[in-house]
Design a protein around this motif. Structure first.
Motif, PDB file in Angstrom:
ATOM      1  N   LEU A  58       0.810  -1.221   0.000  1.00  9.19           N
ATOM      2  CA  LEU A  58       0.000   0.000   0.000  1.00  9.19           C
ATOM      3  C   LEU A  58       0.840   1.267   0.000  1.00  9.19           C
ATOM      4  O   LEU A  58       0.323   2.354   0.238  1.00  9.19           O
ATOM      5  N   GLY A  59       2.145   1.128  -0.247  1.00 15.55           N
ATOM      6  CA  GLY A  59       3.008   2.292  -0.391  1.00 15.55           C
ATOM      7  C   GLY A  59       3.006   3.188   0.834  1.00 15.55           C
ATOM      8  O   GLY A  59       3.149   2.727   1.962  1.00 15.55           O
ATOM      9  N   GLU A  60       2.806   4.453   0.612  1.00 16.05           N
ATOM     10  CA  GLU A  60       2.857   5.455   1.681  1.00 16.05           C
ATOM     11  C   GLU A  60       1.498   5.708   2.329  1.00 16.05           C
ATOM     12  O   GLU A  60       1.343   6.677   3.075  1.00 16.05           O
ATOM     13  N   THR A  61       0.500   4.851   2.068  1.00 15.61           N
ATOM     14  CA  THR A  61      -0.818   5.026   2.670  1.00 15.61           C
ATOM     15  C   THR A  61      -0.694   5.132   4.182  1.00 15.61           C
ATOM     16  O   THR A  61      -0.014   4.331   4.811  1.00 15.61           O
ATOM     17  N   ASN A  62      -1.337   6.145   4.751  1.00 10.64           N
ATOM     18  CA  ASN A  62      -1.321   6.325   6.199  1.00 10.64           C
ATOM     19  C   ASN A  62      -2.758   6.263   6.694  1.00 10.64           C
ATOM     20  O   ASN A  62      -3.512   7.213   6.533  1.00 10.64           O
ATOM     21  N   PHE A  63      -3.133   5.144   7.288  1.00 11.72           N
ATOM     22  CA  PHE A  63      -4.484   4.962   7.802  1.00 11.72           C
ATOM     23  C   PHE A  63      -4.657   5.597   9.183  1.00 11.72           C
ATOM     24  O   PHE A  63      -5.758   5.662   9.701  1.00 11.72           O
TER      25      PHE A  63
ATOM     26  N   GLN B 241      -3.509 -16.079   9.657  1.00 14.46           N
ATOM     27  CA  GLN B 241      -3.650 -14.747  10.223  1.00 14.46           C
ATOM     28  C   GLN B 241      -3.419 -13.696   9.140  1.00 14.46           C
ATOM     29  O   GLN B 241      -2.562 -13.861   8.269  1.00 14.46           O
ATOM     30  N   ILE B 242      -4.203 -12.624   9.214  1.00 19.09           N
ATOM     31  CA  ILE B 242      -4.071 -11.505   8.288  1.00 19.09           C
ATOM     32  C   ILE B 242      -3.748 -10.274   9.128  1.00 19.09           C
ATOM     33  O   ILE B 242      -4.380 -10.029  10.154  1.00 19.09           O
ATOM     34  N   LEU B 243      -2.724  -9.538   8.700  1.00 13.69           N
ATOM     35  CA  LEU B 243      -2.192  -8.428   9.481  1.00 13.69           C
ATOM     36  C   LEU B 243      -2.180  -7.144   8.669  1.00 13.69           C
ATOM     37  O   LEU B 243      -2.132  -7.178   7.435  1.00 13.69           O
ATOM     38  N   LEU B 244      -2.173  -6.028   9.391  1.00  8.20           N
ATOM     39  CA  LEU B 244      -1.926  -4.724   8.789  1.00  8.20           C
ATOM     40  C   LEU B 244      -0.657  -4.163   9.406  1.00  8.20           C
ATOM     41  O   LEU B 244      -0.560  -4.011  10.633  1.00  8.20           O
ATOM     42  N   TYR B 245       0.316  -3.873   8.539  1.00  5.84           N
ATOM     43  CA  TYR B 245       1.485  -3.114   8.973  1.00  5.84           C
ATOM     44  C   TYR B 245       1.168  -1.663   8.647  1.00  5.84           C
ATOM     45  O   TYR B 245       1.033  -1.307   7.458  1.00  5.84           O
ATOM     46  N   PRO B 246       1.015  -0.792   9.673  1.00  2.68           N
ATOM     47  CA  PRO B 246       0.545   0.572   9.416  1.00  2.68           C
ATOM     48  C   PRO B 246       1.589   1.523   8.861  1.00  2.68           C
ATOM     49  O   PRO B 246       1.314   2.706   8.677  1.00  2.68           O
ATOM     50  N   GLY B 247       2.763   1.011   8.542  1.00  6.63           N
ATOM     51  CA  GLY B 247       3.803   1.865   7.974  1.00  6.63           C
ATOM     52  C   GLY B 247       4.801   2.289   9.030  1.00  6.63           C
ATOM     53  O   GLY B 247       4.668   1.987  10.211  1.00  6.63           O
ATOM     54  N   GLY B 248       5.809   2.962   8.566  1.00  7.27           N
ATOM     55  CA  GLY B 248       6.875   3.408   9.469  1.00  7.27           C
ATOM     56  C   GLY B 248       8.211   3.216   8.793  1.00  7.27           C
ATOM     57  O   GLY B 248       8.558   3.981   7.900  1.00  7.27           O
ATOM     58  N   ILE B 249       8.933   2.152   9.157  1.00  2.92           N
ATOM     59  CA  ILE B 249      10.242   1.936   8.548  1.00  2.92           C
ATOM     60  C   ILE B 249      10.145   1.200   7.220  1.00  2.92           C
ATOM     61  O   ILE B 249      11.118   1.096   6.493  1.00  2.92           O
ATOM     62  N   SER B 250       8.975   0.688   6.893  1.00  4.35           N
ATOM     63  CA  SER B 250       8.723   0.055   5.605  1.00  4.35           C
ATOM     64  C   SER B 250       7.349   0.525   5.134  1.00  4.35           C
ATOM     65  O   SER B 250       6.644   1.223   5.870  1.00  4.35           O
ATOM     66  N   GLU B 251       6.969   0.139   3.935  1.00  4.40           N
ATOM     67  CA  GLU B 251       5.691   0.621   3.421  1.00  4.40           C
ATOM     68  C   GLU B 251       4.499  -0.048   4.098  1.00  4.40           C
ATOM     69  O   GLU B 251       4.607  -1.147   4.630  1.00  4.40           O
ATOM     70  N   THR B 252       3.371   0.629   4.076  1.00  9.86           N
ATOM     71  CA  THR B 252       2.121   0.101   4.607  1.00  9.86           C
ATOM     72  C   THR B 252       1.718  -1.116   3.786  1.00  9.86           C
ATOM     73  O   THR B 252       1.895  -1.135   2.565  1.00  9.86           O
ATOM     74  N   GLU B 253       1.185  -2.145   4.475  1.00 11.79           N
ATOM     75  CA  GLU B 253       0.790  -3.350   3.753  1.00 11.79           C
ATOM     76  C   GLU B 253      -0.160  -4.212   4.561  1.00 11.79           C
ATOM     77  O   GLU B 253      -0.215  -4.116   5.791  1.00 11.79           O
TER      78      GLU B 253
END
Length: 143
Positions: free
Chosen positions: A55-60, A75-87
């Protein structure tokens, strides 16, 4: 009628059911606003047996909640971004979540409850045949 906690996932030729995780309420609330959510699953580069939706630079604006670096299959996860891209990370086997920047942790917000026997085949399909369509839809409660 109460909100449903069941999500139907159609990924490639597979149909799965999943439930929201109460330990990640802000992530669940966010994901509900995206439904129905259509995207493509591609195989991860670093983390092992998982697929992802970059999700690139998306900031939720979602904080870390019940984050893990070693999610289980289904399991399905959301990485909200920070040191890597949102995904979004969709796990089908052994995973040590990371990027070229190093280890990462993400919010576990959804768990496969039906169809988990197809996860390995789905992962192998994405790995060897390429990106697959995925659709997440809320299952409406029946009265």
């Amino acid at each position: 009628m109460a909100d449903s906690n069941t999500v139907r996932i159609t990924a490639g030729p597979y149909k799965l059911l999943a439930t929201f995780e109460s330990a990640a309420p802000k992530t669940v609330e966010l994901f509900r606003t995206l439904l129905p959510y259509r995207q493509k699953l591609i195989h991860v580069r670093w983390s092992g047996e998982a697929m992802w939706i970059p999700l690139g630079e998306t900031n939720f604006g979602v904080p870390f909640e019940n984050h893990t670096a070693h999610p289980a299959s289904g399991q399905i996860l959301l990485y909200p971004g920070g040191i890597s891209e949102t995904e979004f990370l969709f796990c089908y086997g052994g995973v040590s979540f990371g990027s070229k920047m190093g280890p990462l942790a993400a919010n576990h917000f959804l768990t496969i409850t039906e169809g988990s026997e197809d996860l390995h085949d789905l992962g192998q399909l994405v790995l060897w045949k390429g990106a697959q369509e995925v659709l997440f839809e809320l299952v409406e409660n029946e009265t």
